[in-house]
Design an enzyme around this catalytic site. Structure first.
Site, PDB file in Angstrom:
ATOM      1  N   LYS A 193      -0.022  15.123 -11.031  1.00  0.00           N
ATOM      2  CA  LYS A 193       1.165  14.876 -11.846  1.00  0.00           C
ATOM      3  C   LYS A 193       2.065  16.122 -11.897  1.00  0.00           C
ATOM      4  O   LYS A 193       3.289  16.025 -11.881  1.00  0.00           O
ATOM      5  CB  LYS A 193       0.765  14.430 -13.259  1.00  0.00           C
ATOM      6  CG  LYS A 193       0.172  13.021 -13.306  1.00  0.00           C
ATOM      7  CD  LYS A 193       1.157  11.973 -12.804  1.00  0.00           C
ATOM      8  CE  LYS A 193       0.622  10.558 -12.908  1.00  0.00           C
ATOM      9  NZ  LYS A 193       1.568   9.549 -12.380  1.00  0.00           N
ATOM     10  N   TYR A 219      -6.130  14.452 -11.445  1.00  0.00           N
ATOM     11  CA  TYR A 219      -5.034  13.581 -11.911  1.00  0.00           C
ATOM     12  C   TYR A 219      -3.882  14.439 -12.450  1.00  0.00           C
ATOM     13  O   TYR A 219      -2.723  14.257 -12.074  1.00  0.00           O
ATOM     14  CB  TYR A 219      -5.554  12.656 -12.995  1.00  0.00           C
ATOM     15  CG  TYR A 219      -4.524  11.785 -13.664  1.00  0.00           C
ATOM     16  CD1 TYR A 219      -4.230  11.941 -15.014  1.00  0.00           C
ATOM     17  CD2 TYR A 219      -3.844  10.788 -12.953  1.00  0.00           C
ATOM     18  CE1 TYR A 219      -3.296  11.146 -15.644  1.00  0.00           C
ATOM     19  CE2 TYR A 219      -2.905   9.983 -13.576  1.00  0.00           C
ATOM     20  CZ  TYR A 219      -2.644  10.159 -14.932  1.00  0.00           C
ATOM     21  OH  TYR A 219      -1.711   9.360 -15.552  1.00  0.00           O
ATOM     22  N   ASP A 243       0.869  -1.182   0.000  1.00  0.00           N
ATOM     23  CA  ASP A 243       0.000   0.000   0.000  1.00  0.00           C
ATOM     24  C   ASP A 243       0.909   1.235   0.000  1.00  0.00           C
ATOM     25  O   ASP A 243       1.521   1.560   1.018  1.00  0.00           O
ATOM     26  CB  ASP A 243      -0.883  -0.015   1.268  1.00  0.00           C
ATOM     27  CG  ASP A 243      -1.728   1.258   1.367  1.00  0.00           C
ATOM     28  OD1 ASP A 243      -2.511   1.357   2.331  1.00  0.00           O
ATOM     29  OD2 ASP A 243      -1.581   2.132   0.486  1.00  0.00           O
ATOM     30  N   ILE A 272      -1.695   4.964 -22.935  1.00  0.00           N
ATOM     31  CA  ILE A 272      -0.926   3.751 -23.224  1.00  0.00           C
ATOM     32  C   ILE A 272      -1.878   2.624 -23.600  1.00  0.00           C
ATOM     33  O   ILE A 272      -2.897   2.397 -22.935  1.00  0.00           O
ATOM     34  CB  ILE A 272      -0.067   3.340 -22.015  1.00  0.00           C
ATOM     35  CG1 ILE A 272       1.013   4.409 -21.767  1.00  0.00           C
ATOM     36  CG2 ILE A 272       0.601   1.982 -22.262  1.00  0.00           C
ATOM     37  CD1 ILE A 272       1.918   4.132 -20.593  1.00  0.00           C
TER      38      ILE A 272
HETATM   39  C1  VAH Z   1      -5.636   8.476 -18.456  1.00  0.00           C
HETATM   40  N1  VAH Z   1      -4.365   6.665 -19.421  1.00  0.00           N
HETATM   41  O1  VAH Z   1      -6.368   8.364 -19.429  1.00  0.00           O
HETATM   42  C2  VAH Z   1      -4.243   7.847 -18.574  1.00  0.00           C
HETATM   43  C3  VAH Z   1      -3.237   8.778 -19.194  1.00  0.00           C
HETATM   44  C4  VAH Z   1      -2.782  10.671 -20.752  1.00  0.00           C
HETATM   45  C5  VAH Z   1      -3.772   9.715 -20.228  1.00  0.00           C
HETATM   46  O2  VAH Z   1      -2.504   9.436 -18.237  1.00  0.00           O
HETATM   47  O3  VAH Z   1      -5.956   9.010 -17.423  1.00  0.00           O
END
Ligand code: VAH
Length: 274
Positions: free
Chosen positions: A102, A98, A9, A128
């Protein structure tokens, strides 16, 4: 994969430290994260896993003198960022949690590299595409889901518009990028984390057309949902010339050979399950 496999974790620093000690770890590829779509449903969890988890990994790595690979994402870019040929140094104003995690992660890693000399490196991955794992709650998941629908001879309802273009990368290239960067001569690197890398860019409709060359009766209906707004905030193409110059980055996969390989691999996988 060879060697032991244990569940950790990342939000519990002690479990990270215990595994590092028990298995005499010298390098951590820290890939655990809550992705963009799931992150918008639970932003607090996304912060906890993506930032607190990274902090724990950096702290343990500092204490035990480990090396770290940590992936950022094109999600660091936002509506104010140039959409085409997005440069290495540009505006980072993401509109998703998100993306915020980052950007925070890139700053945190650079701080640990500058302050403590930690050898932490990373790239900004695009979407990806993998034949080995199911999509994990990202906005680019449609690009993987399409393949599964095609080989099951099902119609796919795509959650972004047909003309939505995003930077993408095939998993073998993503793995190569991580290994090449970690093996690169440190003295040649002018960045620590956040190297722009890209494999290809295509629209949802272009992907569907390429799949149809192999599965002629494949059908796609486009019904955008909340993820369209996320996709629209990201760039369409990426300038990865710095990674190419500093550590020899060069993708091997494009839309045509990736689609052929994905369909072959997934067909074999589904056949083995029947
Ligand atoms: C997403 N697959 O869709 C990830 C990625 C750039 C996209 O970081 O959140």
């Amino acid at each position: 994969m060879k060697g032991p496999c244990v569940y950790v974790d990342v939000c519990d620093r002690k479990t990270v430290e215990d595994v590092v000690k028990k298995y005499d770890v010298d390098t951590i590829y820290h890939l655990a994260a809550i992705l963009s779509a799931v992150g918008e449903k639970n932003p607090q969890l996304a912060w906890k896993v993506n930032v607190d988890g990274l902090y724990n990994v950096l702290e343990v790595s500092r204490e035990y003198d480990l090396r770290v690979f940590w992936p950022s994402s094109i999600a660091v870019f936002g509506p104010k960022t140039p959409k085409h040929n997005t440069p290495q140094d540009t505006i980072l104003c993401p509109t998703t949690m998100y993306g915020v995690t980052k950007v925070a992660g890139e700053l945190l890693c650079k701080y640990y590299a500058d302050k403590y000399g930690l050898d932490v490196r990373g790239v900004r991955y695009p979407g990806i595409i993998s034949s080995e794992t199911l999509p994990g709650g990202g906005t680019t998941d449609y690009a993987v889901e399409m393949f599964y629908a095609a080989i099951k001879r099902e119609k796919y309802v795509c959650f972004v518009r047909e003309d939505t273009v995003l930077p993408m990368m095939y998993m073998p290239d993503a793995i190569d990028a991580a290994i090449m960067l970690m093996n690169a001569n440190s003295s040649k690197l002018t960045y620590r984390v956040g190297y722009n890398v890209s494999g290809m860019s295509f629209s949802a409709g272009e992907l569907a057309s390429e799949i149809k060359k192999h599965v002629p009766d494949f059908e796609v209906e486009y019904k955008p949902d909340f993820r369209q707004k996320i996709a629209d905030s990201w760039p369409k193409t990426i300038d990865d010339s710095v990674a190419r110059k500093e550590w020899g980055w060069k993708p091997k996969w494009n839309l045509e050979n990736m689609v052929k390989d994905m369909l072959e691999k997934l067909k074999r996988k589904l056949l083995s399950l029947t």
